[in-house]
Scaffold this active site. Structure first.
Site, PDB file in Angstrom:
ATOM      1  N   ARG A   1      31.939  78.824 -45.757  1.00  0.00           N
ATOM      2  CA  ARG A   1      31.741  77.660 -46.631  1.00  0.00           C
ATOM      3  C   ARG A   1      33.028  76.592 -46.867  1.00  0.00           C
ATOM      4  NH1 ARG A   1      27.493  73.947 -46.793  1.00  0.00           N
ATOM      5  NH2 ARG A   1      27.055  73.477 -48.952  1.00  0.00           N
TER       6      ARG A   1
ATOM      7  N   THR B   1      23.489  69.349 -39.481  1.00  0.00           N
ATOM      8  CA  THR B   1      23.610  70.778 -39.279  1.00  0.00           C
ATOM      9  C   THR B   1      22.733  71.504 -38.134  1.00  0.00           C
ATOM     10  OG1 THR B   1      23.551  70.969 -41.801  1.00  0.00           O
ATOM     11  CG2 THR B   1      23.473  73.086 -40.497  1.00  0.00           C
TER      12      THR B   1
ATOM     13  N   SER C   1      24.853  75.415 -50.998  1.00  0.00           N
ATOM     14  CA  SER C   1      24.322  75.221 -49.535  1.00  0.00           C
ATOM     15  C   SER C   1      22.872  75.498 -49.453  1.00  0.00           C
ATOM     16  CB  SER C   1      25.174  76.094 -48.422  1.00  0.00           C
ATOM     17  OG  SER C   1      24.468  75.952 -47.196  1.00  0.00           O
TER      18      SER C   1
ATOM     19  N   GLY D   1      18.893  70.818 -41.319  1.00  0.00           N
ATOM     20  CA  GLY D   1      17.905  70.151 -41.994  1.00  0.00           C
ATOM     21  C   GLY D   1      18.248  69.891 -43.488  1.00  0.00           C
ATOM     22  N   GLY D   2      19.334  70.095 -43.989  1.00  0.00           N
ATOM     23  CA  GLY D   2      19.906  69.942 -45.454  1.00  0.00           C
ATOM     24  C   GLY D   2      18.680  70.684 -46.188  1.00  0.00           C
TER      25      GLY D   2
ATOM     26  N   THR E   1      27.875  73.497 -39.811  1.00  0.00           N
ATOM     27  CA  THR E   1      27.633  72.332 -40.346  1.00  0.00           C
ATOM     28  C   THR E   1      28.675  71.394 -40.542  1.00  0.00           C
ATOM     29  OG1 THR E   1      26.348  70.799 -42.254  1.00  0.00           O
ATOM     30  CG2 THR E   1      27.492  72.748 -42.795  1.00  0.00           C
TER      31      THR E   1
ATOM     32  N   GLU F   1      31.293  67.870 -46.693  1.00  0.00           N
ATOM     33  CA  GLU F   1      30.429  68.777 -47.229  1.00  0.00           C
ATOM     34  C   GLU F   1      30.468  68.698 -48.919  1.00  0.00           C
ATOM     35  OE1 GLU F   1      27.873  71.269 -45.998  1.00  0.00           O
ATOM     36  OE2 GLU F   1      29.343  70.968 -44.478  1.00  0.00           O
TER      37      GLU F   1
END
Ligand code: GLY
Length: 622
Positions: A128, A432, A495, A516-517, A450, A471
């Site tokens: 991340r 993503t 996330s 898709g978030g 992503t 991000e």
């Protein structure tokens, strides 16, 4: 197939289109279709020959599914050469950085959930992005209020310290068998040889064209001749091929403590705006020391027992594993499970996600409580025959569970959400991507990748061929006192990515994930519900129409879901709005694997969403 080129006026410009004319081969297409300006250069057929794009494949010895044929072929080629699932996952991710550059890239981040067959255990690797050390709680506020979301999207301010390269190196070192250099080779081949522009790539470029045009480096790469590359043309990215080559030679230090990092930081601090542009592209706070301090992390996965299976997902800072797991536990505690119960369990799990989940280095996330059966039973008590009032309050995952009590303070909307996440204003689009791979030894990788928004920050590092992420817009902008997802120095934004592996009797049964978030969580949950509660096959579970309830008054849904189930669910008090996309009315783009026994595996991608994905197997015979 072959392509015949036409030139037609389109929206005031002259665009070059390609018509698809059967029945010649895909290789011919690659050789025939050339973007304007490419005509003198020989087009290689690298990446274009071989299998055709199909959403379902069954076979033996290894399998892969991604949203993209070139990326699936790249991963499969690594398996064919003897690499394992982790090697192939990294190769596939790097190739998606070429062919799906608006969703994936070396300057982004991601999460891997991995079943290591030799050790018989599931692990997770956190790549991340992080906030720079200079980022404070109010970084996304001005005069005590949140700055406009779209101003943050296209800025240096939202660029997180990239995690993908460190993640690739850690993943290959701990679980792979090949070097980074070797894992990058298929992506280099596609970047230099080119890939055929499809409708998804065209549409995503077109949706971003206004902001891409504002940055000299981005316009030069993605708007050749001032417009998106036409469908059917071959798109090459020689800058990215050279960047990957150099990265393979020098290793991640080139990014985290070297020249590439210096260039990235310079771009973040001074985005290369076109002269005369009126865009305000806020500068970022990242410096070289932030890059040097970045580490990918191996974390114990989130785990929950569900109907005799073990479901493994990504732990915080992702809310994917805890939210999918909590919702499954709630469903397990109910006497019957249908679509009403799916929506209600998701609503409750999102109330808890929003209240409790953030970067565990900064927030005491009650993961054990969120995933406990006692807490799930307490939450399940709230589900009745009709939709509960909105919003649901968070519960108390504190270890003391005594039945059906409504605890916590009702929230007005979703304070931890991005603007509009709780309703219809802010799209949770196709951003993503997700891939799955398995190998001949039975290792399994589920990998969410992503750069956040489709197109990330919109800013390409000049001459390097890749986009910067945005991000840090996954943080809550505030003011929101007590919110677990406010920015802080070095913090990872929460996330929703949910790469998921299901074991039965200790062996892989299924792997799944989606872009898709925040809808990633509901898509993964719905596929599991379709598969394990509603009796669908995995291909049907993936293809089925979707709805996403995230503790909002209205459930976002695809039209087909409303057509089929809207009446019965509306009678139970649910309301629906069409998922905002883009594309409007579409949720997610999943990929998955199911292990069918006796070494047979089924690889599954979308039949239609995002233009359809690509599933491949190594061999059709045992
Ligand atoms: N940027 C998408 C996510 O992390 O959920």
């Amino acid at each position: 197939m072959s392509f015949r080129r036409l030139t037609v006026p389109l929206a005031g410009i002259t665009a070059s289109l390609a018509l698809v004319i059967p029945p010649a081969t895909a290789q011919t297409a690659a050789q025939t279709a050339a973007a304007p300006g490419d005509q003198e250069r020989p087009v290689t057929t690298q990446g274009h020959g071989g299998p055709a794009k199909t959403p379902v494949a069954e076979g033996y010895g290894g399998a892969v599914a991604t949203v993209d044929l070139d990326a699936s072929k790249a991963a499969l080629s690594v398996l064919r050469q003897g690499g394992n699932a982790m090697d192939a996952a990294v190769a596939g991710a790097a190739t998606l950085g070429v062919t799906e550059p608006y969703s994936a890239g070396l300057a982004g981040g991601g999460f891997i959930v991995y079943y290591d067959a030799r050790r018989g255990k599931v692990v997770s690797i956190d790549g991340r992005e992080k906030a720079p050390r200079a980022m404070t709680e109010t970084a996304f506020q001005e005069n005590g209020a949140a700055i406009p979301f779209n101003d943050a999207v296209t800025s240096g301010l939202s660029v997180g310290v990239p995690g993908s390269v460190a993640q690739w190196e850690l993943a290959l070192r701990r679980y792979g068998t090949i070097s980074l250099k070797k894992a990058l080779q298929p992506a280099i081949d596609v970047a230099s040889g080119g890939f055929v522009v499809d409708k998804t790539f065209y549409d995503q470029t077109d949706q971003n064209a206004a902001r891409f045009a504002d940055f000299t480096s981005t316009a030069a790469l993605y708007l050749p001749n001032g417009a998106p590359p036409p469908i059917g043309s071959v798109f090459r990215n020689p800058d990215l091929a050279a960047t990957y080559r150099e990265l393979g030679r020098r290793g991640g230090d080139w990014l985290y403590d070297g020249r590439l990092g210096q260039e990235l930081v310079a771009t973040v601090k001074a985005p290369p705006l076109k002269p005369g542009s009126t865009r305000v592209a806020r500068p970022g706070l990242m410096d070289a020391a932030d890059l040097k301090a970045y580490r990918a992390l191996e974390r114990a996965p989130a785990k929950t027992g569900y109907n005799g299976m073990d479901v493994y997902g990504m732990p915080p800072p992702s809310s994917g594993g805890s939210t999918v797991g909590e919702a499954l536990n709630i469903l397990e505690a109910l006497p019957k499970v249908g679509r009403h119960e799916y929506l209600e369990a998701s609503r409750l799990a999102f109330a808890d996600r929003n209240a409790f989940v953030g970067d565990p280095a900064y927030v005491d996330v009650p993961l054990g409580g969120l995933l406990s059966d006692g807490f799930a039973k307490e939450r399940a008590c709230l589900i009745g025959d009709v939709a509960m009032p909105n919003p649901a309050a968070p519960g108390s995952p504190d270890g003391s569970y005594d039945g059906c009590q409504v605890e916590g303070t009702p929230l007005t909307g979703d304070p931890a959400a991005k603007p509009g996440e709780d309703g219809a204003e802010k799209p949770e689009g196709p951003e993503t991507t997700h891939l799955v791979v398995t190998d001949r030894w039975g290792d399994v990788a589920a990998y969410n990748i992503t750069i956040e928004q489709t197109g990330g920050s919109g800013i390409v590092v000049p001459g390097r061929g890749f986009l910067l992420n945005n991000e840090l817009t996954d943080f809550t902008f505030g003011p929101a006192p007590g919110d677990p997802n406010l920015p802080a120095p070095g913090k990872r934004p929460r996330s929703s990515m949910a790469p998921t592996i299901v074991l039965k009797n200790g062996k892989p049964l299924l792997a799944v994930g989606s872009p898709g978030g925040a809808t990633i969580i509901t898509t993964v949950l719905q596929i599991l519900v379709n598969r394990f509660e509603l009796g669908m096959s995995l291909p049907d579970a993936v293809a089925a129409p979707r709805a996403s309830q995230r503790n909002a008054a209205a459930t976002q849904a695809e039209q087909a879901f409303i057509d089929r189930y809207g009446a019965e669910l509306t009678a139970k008090g649910h309301t629906f709005v069409i998922a905002p996309g883009p594309p409007v009315g579409e949720i997610g783009a999943a990929t998955g694997l199911e292990f069918l026994g006796r070494g047979k595996v089924q690889a599954v991608a979308e039949p239609a969403r995002r233009g359809g994905g690509s599933a491949l197997v190594l061999s059709s015979r045992p």
